[in-house]
Each structure stands twice: as C-alpha cells, then as structure tokens.
Write a protein that holds these residues in place. Structure first.
Motif, PDB file in Angstrom:
ATOM      1  N   GLN A  44      30.125  54.384  80.338  1.00  0.00           N
ATOM      2  CA  GLN A  44      29.988  55.836  80.191  1.00  0.00           C
ATOM      3  C   GLN A  44      30.794  56.316  78.991  1.00  0.00           C
ATOM      4  O   GLN A  44      31.594  55.572  78.426  1.00  0.00           O
ATOM      5  N   TYR A  45      30.553  57.565  78.632  1.00  0.00           N
ATOM      6  CA  TYR A  45      31.372  58.227  77.620  1.00  0.00           C
ATOM      7  C   TYR A  45      31.543  59.657  78.117  1.00  0.00           C
ATOM      8  O   TYR A  45      30.607  60.441  78.093  1.00  0.00           O
ATOM      9  N   GLU A  46      32.733  59.960  78.593  1.00  0.00           N
ATOM     10  CA  GLU A  46      32.976  61.261  79.212  1.00  0.00           C
ATOM     11  C   GLU A  46      32.840  62.396  78.193  1.00  0.00           C
ATOM     12  O   GLU A  46      32.809  62.142  76.988  1.00  0.00           O
ATOM     13  N   PRO A  47      32.753  63.659  78.671  1.00  0.00           N
ATOM     14  CA  PRO A  47      32.475  64.777  77.764  1.00  0.00           C
ATOM     15  C   PRO A  47      33.352  64.802  76.505  1.00  0.00           C
ATOM     16  O   PRO A  47      34.568  64.640  76.584  1.00  0.00           O
ATOM     17  N   HIS A  48      32.709  65.000  75.386  1.00  0.00           N
ATOM     18  CA  HIS A  48      33.399  64.999  74.096  1.00  0.00           C
ATOM     19  C   HIS A  48      32.570  65.766  73.073  1.00  0.00           C
ATOM     20  O   HIS A  48      31.407  66.076  73.312  1.00  0.00           O
ATOM     21  N   PHE A  49      33.194  66.055  71.939  1.00  0.00           N
ATOM     22  CA  PHE A  49      32.464  66.603  70.795  1.00  0.00           C
ATOM     23  C   PHE A  49      32.297  65.473  69.799  1.00  0.00           C
ATOM     24  O   PHE A  49      33.182  64.625  69.665  1.00  0.00           O
ATOM     25  N   ASP A  50      31.190  65.476  69.084  1.00  0.00           N
ATOM     26  CA  ASP A  50      31.062  64.469  68.030  1.00  0.00           C
ATOM     27  C   ASP A  50      31.797  64.915  66.765  1.00  0.00           C
ATOM     28  O   ASP A  50      32.218  64.090  65.961  1.00  0.00           O
ATOM     29  N   PHE A  51      31.965  66.264  66.604  1.00  0.00           N
ATOM     30  CA  PHE A  51      32.593  66.757  65.364  1.00  0.00           C
ATOM     31  C   PHE A  51      34.116  66.844  65.518  1.00  0.00           C
ATOM     32  O   PHE A  51      34.630  66.847  66.644  1.00  0.00           O
ATOM     33  N   ARG A  72      29.130  70.082  73.335  1.00  0.00           N
ATOM     34  CA  ARG A  72      29.950  69.117  74.088  1.00  0.00           C
ATOM     35  C   ARG A  72      29.025  68.324  75.013  1.00  0.00           C
ATOM     36  O   ARG A  72      28.189  68.899  75.720  1.00  0.00           O
ATOM     37  N   HIS A  73      29.146  67.006  74.974  1.00  0.00           N
ATOM     38  CA  HIS A  73      28.187  66.179  75.718  1.00  0.00           C
ATOM     39  C   HIS A  73      28.840  64.899  76.213  1.00  0.00           C
ATOM     40  O   HIS A  73      29.968  64.578  75.836  1.00  0.00           O
ATOM     41  N   ALA A  74      28.099  64.177  77.050  1.00  0.00           N
ATOM     42  CA  ALA A  74      28.641  62.951  77.651  1.00  0.00           C
ATOM     43  C   ALA A  74      27.518  61.978  77.922  1.00  0.00           C
ATOM     44  O   ALA A  74      26.359  62.371  78.054  1.00  0.00           O
TER      45      ALA A  74
HETATM   46 FE   FE2 Z   1      28.689  61.812  71.297  1.00  0.00          FE
END
Ligand code: FE2
Ligand code: OGA
Length: 536
Positions: free
Chosen positions: A427-434, A501-503
């Motif tokens: 998984q990749y928990e909620p984050h911003f790519d920027f 913001r996505h995960a």
């Molecule tokens: Fe991402």
C-alpha cells in the motif's frame, strides 16, 4: 549496498534462481515468486534424499534377512555346518570383510546433496523481519477491508484461486506478533480465534494455557477486567499451579474491589461528559477511516447531478498528428480534481517488457524524509519499485512519447518512468505527489520545479483491493489493466491542489503492477501557461 548486490550476483548468480538476497520479500510478489521456485527445488532435492535413504535401508534389510536364515541354520548344528569347507571359508570372509562393508553402509550419510542445497538456499530465505512483515500485512488487511477473523482464518476471501486456511498455531503466531507490537486489539482477536479452533477439536500443538495467558492479558490491557478474570479462571482450571495466572487473579480481584469502591462515589455528571466526548469522536471521521472506507468501495462522494457531467470520448491529443487517425478512448473519472482515464493505452506486450526490465531492479520503495530531505523506507509505503530510463529501451521511450502527446506536457523534464509492484498488503498511505511550501527542497536536485502532474498506468488487474483513492474528495479509482489515469497536482498558478491527496489501498488478493510518470513544471511554460490565481 550496491557493492553487496554486485558481489551476490557474481558469486551466487549461477547457483540461484534470483540474483541476491534482499530482506523485505513481503513487499512485492515479484520477488516472492522466486521463493516458490526455490522451495520447489528443495522439495525435489528432499525427495532424492528420501529415495537414496530408502534404497540404503532396502540393502540393509536384504542383508539382515539373508544372515537371519544363515545364522538360524548354523546355530542349530554348528559343527555339522562348519564341516563343509565352503561354509568355513564363507564365515571367515563374512566376518573379516562383509560385516565391515555393512557397517560402512549403515554409517554412510545419504543426506549430503540435500543438506548442501539447503545450506546454500537458506542464506536467501526470508528472515524474521519478513515473517513479521507478512503477518502485519494480514492484520492491516483485516482492518482495511473489515474482515472478520474467522473469515480470514478460513481463507474465505473474494476472488481467490487457491484457498488456504490458518491453523490454530498460525492464529496463535499472528496473535503473538500483534502482542509484541502492543496491538492488544488484534492480539485478542487472534488468540480468541486460535482458542475457538482448538475448542472445535482441531488437532494442534498449540497450547490452550499459553493462548489464554496472552488472551487474558490483552483483554485486561483493553480494560475489560471481568472478561480478563473469566479467562484467567479458565486458564487456572487447565493449570491450577500456573504462577503468573495465580498472581494476576489476585491482582484483578484487588483492582475490581477498588473500582467498585470508586464507582459508588462517582457522580452522574462525569458519565455524561464522557458520553459527550464519545459522540464527538464519532462525528469526526479521521483520514484513516475515510481512506479505508474508500478502499472498500464505500463512502464515494459523487452526486447523480455531477455524475451526469462525466463523459467519455475519443481524444486525439489536441489534433496531434499521431492520434488524428487513431484517437484514444478517454473517460472522465472525477470532476474536481479532474481525473481522466485513458483506455487501451498500453499493450500487454509493452507491459511485459516494462515488467521484465524492472524485475531485476525492484527494491523497497522510498519516500522523502521532510526533515532531512533524504530518501528512507516507511511503513506507510509498502511496495517495490524501479526506475526505467527512455534511453535503455525503445518501449520505454515510446511510452514517454505517448504521455507527452496525450498530456501536451514536455516529458524531457519529467522523472524517469517508475515501475511499482505491490504484494499482498502492499500500500501507499495518503500523500501528495507534489512538494509542499514547507519542503522547498523536495525536488531541488532535479532542478525542474515541482511535480505538476501525475500519469499512472495500471499494468495489472487486481483480484481484490488495490484501488487508488482520494480521501479529501471521496473518489476511488480501480485498477484496470492497460489503462492509465492522469491528473494535475498543481493549479495553473503553481499552487499545490490539496484535493489531489491520494493513496494506494492495500492489495487484498492478487498482485498489483503500476508505472507512473511525474511531470515537472519546467518546460510547460508555453504548454500550460501560468496564471496569477488558482481559479483562472
Ligand atoms: Fe502518489
Ligand atoms: C504513487 C501512487 C498510486 C497507486 O506511487 O505515488 O500514488 O495506485 N500510486 O499505485
């Protein structure tokens, strides 16, 4: 680290199906499939050993039977027997050489091949960390997908091809791992499951006394004193002399008495205040809850009115000569932030090539530590990834051009193509790519500004779980092999769009492959001109 890898490849590459031992097996299925082959080899070698041992025993048996008959006859009439000169000669020969040969046969070690194979392979086996990682992944899945312990233990998951269940001992093991993490909630669930399976008559080496010991402690830690006492009582029925349990029982009784005393003097208003804070807690949904709901496909925040304005179309990349005759299929996935999906945008052959290029280089994915600006591994990002440059393969270069054509953005300032593989629980928990304002150094070394947009290819279907979700806006995007999604991370003003913001939800069943391209600000000045405010 790099040196180590090279050394392993050179020294052992010939002996092993995979190039080097890494920890973190559990983070990607790509590497775990190697272990399946290793295990198969070991089984073959074990069976060879059994055959050799059986044939040795067969020879020994034959000898014993032959001698059994002979000695029977001889002992009945020793003198008559030895009266025959051949018998006399044979007795000498047997005792002088043949018994010695038999002794050698009995002593002969048949396990050589198997043991040496085992010694070599063992260095590359998963370690405790891998086992704990895999166990924690199961616990994480249990929470995210609201799986009941019994369902998980019986292996009743959606979309599984190879059903597999947990034994009482496995459940005990999971409970112990939760316990060492001070995670008493899962300790209770799994110890209870172990106990239940034993009560139902499962034959096991797991010991009820041990299980009850952990269980009562976990229950006590969570504040259910009465249940902790009942469990301890049950333990003492099985083992009346159990020292810790006897001690605990006395302690529980003491606490219980003290609580009763305190309860008598407590006022109603305190209870009222407690209830109120509980209600408040329920109203406020923390991000984690939203994330998990979206992963399960619940809590989508789309209205029919907005849904009606989501379309699909053929897109020619804004009259790009390469797409005028063969436009691509594009669907609106979401309106705000705008997320579009391209269909049939990467072929199965291209996917295979990208995966093959990435496989030998997959390593545990890293994240930027905001304090040091350095790359580190993190529990909230569990996957393996590799970077592919357009220079190394015409396929990668073709993919990069496709992204440039269809987004209208310059890919020469983008990061290389990142390929990621998520194993079960990955998984990749909620984050911003920027990069945010408070971390201006995030992409400093690249010198190409912030990550203006994200392009994400889905290179596999996922049997269950593994969605890409946007908890701020309540959106879920499900992986579909051969498609890609695209969104802008920055407003035209250059400000970060916090709604992006996505995960990546944990994979429940199956294996998830994605690849992504992060496009940067430099080079887009005329392709996506800046504006002064977010709204323009
Ligand atoms: Fe991402
Ligand atoms: C990422 C990411 C989403 C996914 O790698 O930054 O958000 O679904 N991935 O894999």
């Amino acid at each position: 680290m790099a040196f180590n890898k090279i050394w392993c490849t050179v020294a052992l590459g010939l002996l092993l199906p995979f190039s080097c031992a890494h920890t973190d097996f559990f983070t990607s299925i790509g590497h775990m499939t190697d272990l399946i082959h290793t295990e198969k080899d070991l089984v073959v070698s074990l069976k060879d050993y059994i055959k050799a041992e059986e044939s040795k025993l067969e020879q020994i048996k034959k000898w014993a039977e032959k001698l059994d008959q002979l000695t029977d006859t001889a002992t009945k009439d020793p003198e008559g027997f030895l009266g025959h000169p051949v018998n006399a000669f044979k007795l000498m020969k047997r005792l002088n050489t043949e018994w010695g040969e038999l002794e050698n046969l009995v002593l002969k070690d048949m396990s050589d091949g198997f043991i040496s194979n085992m010694t070599i392979q063992r260095q590359f086996f998963p370690n405790d960390e891998d086992q704990t990682g895999a166990a924690k992944a199961l616990l994480r899945l249990q929470d995210t997908y609201n799986l009941d312990t019994d369902t998980l233990s019986r292996g009743n998951l959606p979309g599984v091809k190879h059903k597999s269940f947990l034994t009482a001992e496995d459940c005990f093991e999971l409970g112990k791992i939760a316990y060492t993490e001070a995670d008493y909630y899962h300790t209770e669930l799994w110890m209870e499951q172990a106990l239940k399976q034993l009560d139902e008559g499962e034959v096991s080496s797991a010991d009820k006394v041990y299980i009850l010991d952990y269980l009562s402690y976990a229950v006590y830690q969570q504040g259910d004193l009465a249940k902790a006492m009942a469990l301890t009582r049950r333990l003492l029925e099985l083992d009346p002399e159990h020292q810790r349990a006897n001690g605990n029982m006395k302690y529980f009784e003491y606490i219980m008495a003290k609580e009763k005393e305190a309860n008598k003097s407590s006022t109603d208003s305190e209870d009222q205040a407690e209830k109120e804070t509980e209600v408040k807690k329920k109203d406020y949904l923390p991000e984690r809850r939203k994330y998990e709901m979206l992963c399960r496909g619940e809590g989508l925040k789309m209205t029919p009115r907005r849904q009606k304005r989501l379309f699909c179309r053929y897109y020619d990349g804004n009259r790009n000569p390469r797409y005028i005759l063969g436009p691509v299929k594009q669907e609106d996935e979401w309106d705000k932030p705008r997320i579009v999906r391209f269909l049939d945008i990467i072929s199965d052959e291209e996917i295979e090539t990208v995966k093959e290029l990435a496989k030998p280089r997959l390593s545990r994915a890293t994240v930027h530590d905001p304090e040091t600006g350095k790359l580190t591994t993190a529990h909230y990002r569990v996957s393996k990834s590799a970077w592919l440059s357009g220079y190394e393969s015409p396929v990668v270069s073709r993919i990069n051009t496709r992204i440039q054509d269809l987004t209208g953005l310059d890919v020469s300032t983008a990061e290389e193509l990142q390929v990621a593989n998520y194993g079960v629980g990955g998984q990749y928990e909620p984050h911003f790519d920027f990069g945010r304002k408070d971390e201006p150094d995030a992409f400093k070394e690249l010198g190409t500004g912030n990550r203006i947009a994200t392009w994400l290819f889905y290179m596999s279907d996922v049997s269950a779980g593994g969605a890409t979700v946007f908890p701020e806006v309540g959106a879920s995007v499900w992986p579909r092999k051969g498609t890609a999604v695209f969104w802008y991370n920055l407003f035209p003003s250059g400000e970060g769009d916090y709604s992006t913001r996505h995960a990546a939800c944990p994979v429940l069943v199956g294996n998830k492959w994605v690849s992504n391209k992060w496009l940067h600000e430099r080079g887009q000045e005329f392709r996506r001109p800046c504006t002064l405010s977010e709204l323009e």
